[in-house]
Design a protein around this motif. Structure first.
Motif, mmCIF file in Angstrom:
data_model
loop_
_atom_site.group_PDB
_atom_site.id
_atom_site.type_symbol
_atom_site.label_atom_id
_atom_site.label_comp_id
_atom_site.label_asym_id
_atom_site.label_seq_id
_atom_site.Cartn_x
_atom_site.Cartn_y
_atom_site.Cartn_z
ATOM 1 N N TYR A 1 112.082 7.066 42.347
ATOM 2 C CA TYR A 1 113.196 7.710 41.653
ATOM 3 C C TYR A 1 113.593 8.996 42.376
ATOM 4 O O TYR A 1 112.856 9.512 43.231
ATOM 5 C CB TYR A 1 112.828 8.000 40.202
ATOM 6 N N PHE B 1 110.671 8.229 30.307
ATOM 7 C CA PHE B 1 110.952 6.811 30.084
ATOM 8 C C PHE B 1 110.156 5.946 31.052
ATOM 9 O O PHE B 1 110.069 6.245 32.240
ATOM 10 C CB PHE B 1 112.439 6.514 30.265
ATOM 11 N N PHE C 1 109.481 1.981 32.730
ATOM 12 C CA PHE C 1 110.210 0.774 33.111
ATOM 13 C C PHE C 1 109.495 -0.438 32.557
ATOM 14 O O PHE C 1 108.277 -0.581 32.704
ATOM 15 C CB PHE C 1 110.310 0.673 34.636
ATOM 16 N N ASP D 1 117.705 -4.213 33.546
ATOM 17 C CA ASP D 1 116.583 -3.296 33.657
ATOM 18 C C ASP D 1 116.445 -2.578 32.325
ATOM 19 O O ASP D 1 117.430 -2.103 31.756
ATOM 20 C CB ASP D 1 116.816 -2.278 34.779
ATOM 21 N N TYR E 1 114.499 0.457 30.201
ATOM 22 C CA TYR E 1 113.716 1.689 30.209
ATOM 23 C C TYR E 1 113.530 2.139 28.760
ATOM 24 O O TYR E 1 114.443 2.023 27.940
ATOM 25 C CB TYR E 1 114.421 2.782 31.012
#
Length: 416
Positions: A150, A299, A301, A310, A312
Motif C-alpha cells: 500500500y 482495514f 483485506f 476487493d 476491505y
C-alpha cells in the motif's frame, strides 16, 4: 543502484544426482532448512519465497533442472547479505549441490565484512541520502518502500521508508556530516553479522511502521501474530541492551492490545518522539487501474472474498465497516459512463454528483436497511475517468457515517 546476490544450484554429480533432483525435492530441502533456522517460506507466482526477516527475502525458481534465484540485500543491510550467503552454502552442503554465486560486493570470495559494509552498503546509503535530500519540494515522499505494498499517507517535511520516516533536516544532517556509519544502524535492519539488540529493535520498527494495524489481538489471527512478534522482538532487544533508544509508547500500546503483561521498562531510553511510527494509524492508499483510492489503515483485506470485488473491513466489533471495490475498463479509447443499475441496491434517499480529481463521481445514500438483526447504512458510488469505471459499495453500522464514506470516495485520485 541496488545490491543483489544471484545464484544457481544444481547437483554435483550429473549422472546420479539429477535422478532425485526435482522441483518438489528442492522445495522440501529449502523449507526444512528455513524451518531449522526460524525462517519462513511460501509459494508465490511460481516461485518460492524465503523470508529471513522483515523485508529480507530470497527468491527461488526452477529453470531447466537448475534452482536459480536472487536476493536484494541493500535495504535490509550488510548482515542480511552475509546471512543469505550462509543460507545458500548450508543448502548446498546439505543437498550435495554445486553453488554458483554472483556477488558484486566480492564478499562471497573474500569474506571481508567490514570492507564490504563500508565500500558497498555505507556508500550506497550515503548516495541515497544525497539523492533524496533534494526531494523536499517534489511529489515523491517514500523511498525504499515496497512497490507492491500500500501507499502510506504523506507526512509533512518527511520521507517515509520501510523502517520509519526521516525528516529532511535529519537527512541533510547525514549528508553534511559524512558520518554514514553513525546513522546506518537506524536505517538498516541487519547492520552487523550477528543478530544484536539493534537488529531486534529494527525488526519491530519495520513491523510497527508497515504492518501493524494497531488493533486488539482478539480481532483476528493476523493482528495477534503481528502484535506478538513486535512484543517478542522489542523484549529481546531490551534484554540485550537496555540503553538502546526504545519505542516505549508503542511497546506499551501493543502490550495493551495483546493483553500482554509488559516487562519492566523503567530503565528504557525512549525513542525520540519526532520519529513517527505506524503508517497504518492513518489513511493508506491503493492503486486500482488508473486510480488510487484510500481507506483507513486499520482495514484488513478479505482474502476469501469470491464475488469479483476487493473487500476491505475492520470487523463488526471494531467499527463495523465494509468497503467493496472493483474496476471495469473499456477498450482503448472508450469513455466510461455511469451505470444506473449500480445505484439500485436499496431505497435511494440522497444522490450526489461531484468532481474527483480529473474524473467524475456519483454516489447514492440508501435508506437504512435491517438485515440479520442489525441496521445497515449503505452507499453506492462510481468514479469515471476515460475508459475506467470504478464501482464502490460502503456499509456502515452506525448512523451518521455516510458523509465519512462519501469523503473516502472523494479522495480518489487519478494516477496516470
Amino acid at each position: 543502484m541496488s545490491i543483489r546476490i544471484r545464484f544457481a544450484l544444481r547437483p554435483k554429480n550429473r549422472l546420479t544426482g539429477y535422478r532425485e533432483w526435482t522441483p518438489d525435492a528442492a522445495e522440501t530441502m529449502i523449507k526444512e532448512l528455513a524451518g531449522e533456522q526460524g525462517y519462513t517460506c511460501e509459494s508465490l507466482s511460481g516461485c518460492l519465497l524465503c523470508r529471513l526477516c522483515p523485508e529480507g527475502y530470497i527468491w527461488f525458481h526452477w529453470d531447466k533442472r537448475v534452482l536459480k534465484g536472487e536476493s536484494q540485500t541493500n535495504i535490509v543491510g550488510p548482515g542480511f547479505h552475509v546471512a543469505v550467503i550462509a543460507f545458500l552454502e548450508q543448502l548446498a552442503g546439505q543437498g550435495k549441490l554445486k553453488l554458483k554465486v554472483d556477488d558484486k560486493t566480492g564478499y562471497y570470495w573474500r569474506r571481508d565484512f567490514l570492507t564490504m559494509r563500508r565500500k558497498y552498503f555505507y556508500q550506497w546509503f550515503m548516495d541515497l541520502m544525497k539523492l533524496v535530500s533534494g526531494w523536499e519540494n517534489g511529489p515523491e515522499y517514500t523511498f525504499c518502500w515496497p512497490s507492491s505494498y500500500y501507499i502510506p499517507e504523506k507526512q509533512d517535511g518527511k520521507l517515509i521508508t520501510h523502517i520509519r520516516p526521516f525528516s529532511f533536516m535529519e537527512i541533510r544532517g547525514v549528508v553534511n556530516s559524512g558520518l554514514s556509519m553513525a546513522f546506518a544502524r537506524d536505517f538498516f535492519i541487519w547492520n552487523e553479522i550477528e543478530k544484536d539488540a539493534v537488529y531486534y529493535r529494527n525488526c519491530a520498527l519495520v513491523l510497527l511502521n508497515q504492518s501493524c494495524f494497531f488493533m486488539p489481538s482478539s480481532r483476528c489471527e493476523t493482528d495477534k501474530k503481528i502484535n506478538d512478534r513486535i512484543i517478542e522482538c522489542l523484549e529481546k532487544a531490551l534484554s540485550m541492551d537496555s540503553s538502546l533508544p526504545f519505542p516505549l509508547k508503542e511497546y506499551l500500546e501493543i502490550c495493551r492490545l495483546a493483553e500482554h503483561e509488559p516487562v519492566d521498562v523503567s530503565h528504557a531510553e525512549p525513542l525520540s518522539r519526532e520519529l513517527f511510527v505506524g503508517c497504518r494509524r492513518h489513511l493508506i492508499y491503493r492503486k486500482l487501474g488508473n486510480m488510487k483510492f484510500c481507506l483507513p489503515g486499520s482495514f484488513m483485506f478479505d482474502e476469501n472474498c469470491r464475488n469479483g470485488m476487493d473487500h476491505y473491513y475492520d470487523g463488526v466489533e471494531y467499527g463495523g465497516h465494509d468497503l467493496y471495490i472493483y474496476a471495469v475498463v473499456l477498450g482503448t479509447g472508450g469513455t466510461s459512463k455511469f451505470k444506473k443499475a449500480w445505484f439500485e441496491q436499496g431505497t435511494p434517499e440522497e444522490e450526489f454528483l461531484f468532481d474527483v480529481d480529473k474524473g467524475k463521481g456519483k454516489a447514492v445514500f440508501y435508506a437504512p436497511e435491517e438485515k440479520d438483526g442489525e441496521v445497515l447504512y449503505n452507499m453506492s458510488a462510481q468514479v469515471l475517468y476515460k475508459e475506467q469505471r470504478t464501482n464502490i459499495n460502503i456499509t456502515c453500522r452506525k448512523p451518521g457515517e455516510m458523509e465519512w464514506a462519501l469523503d473516502l470516495v472523494k479522495k480518489i485520485t487519478i494516477t496516470e
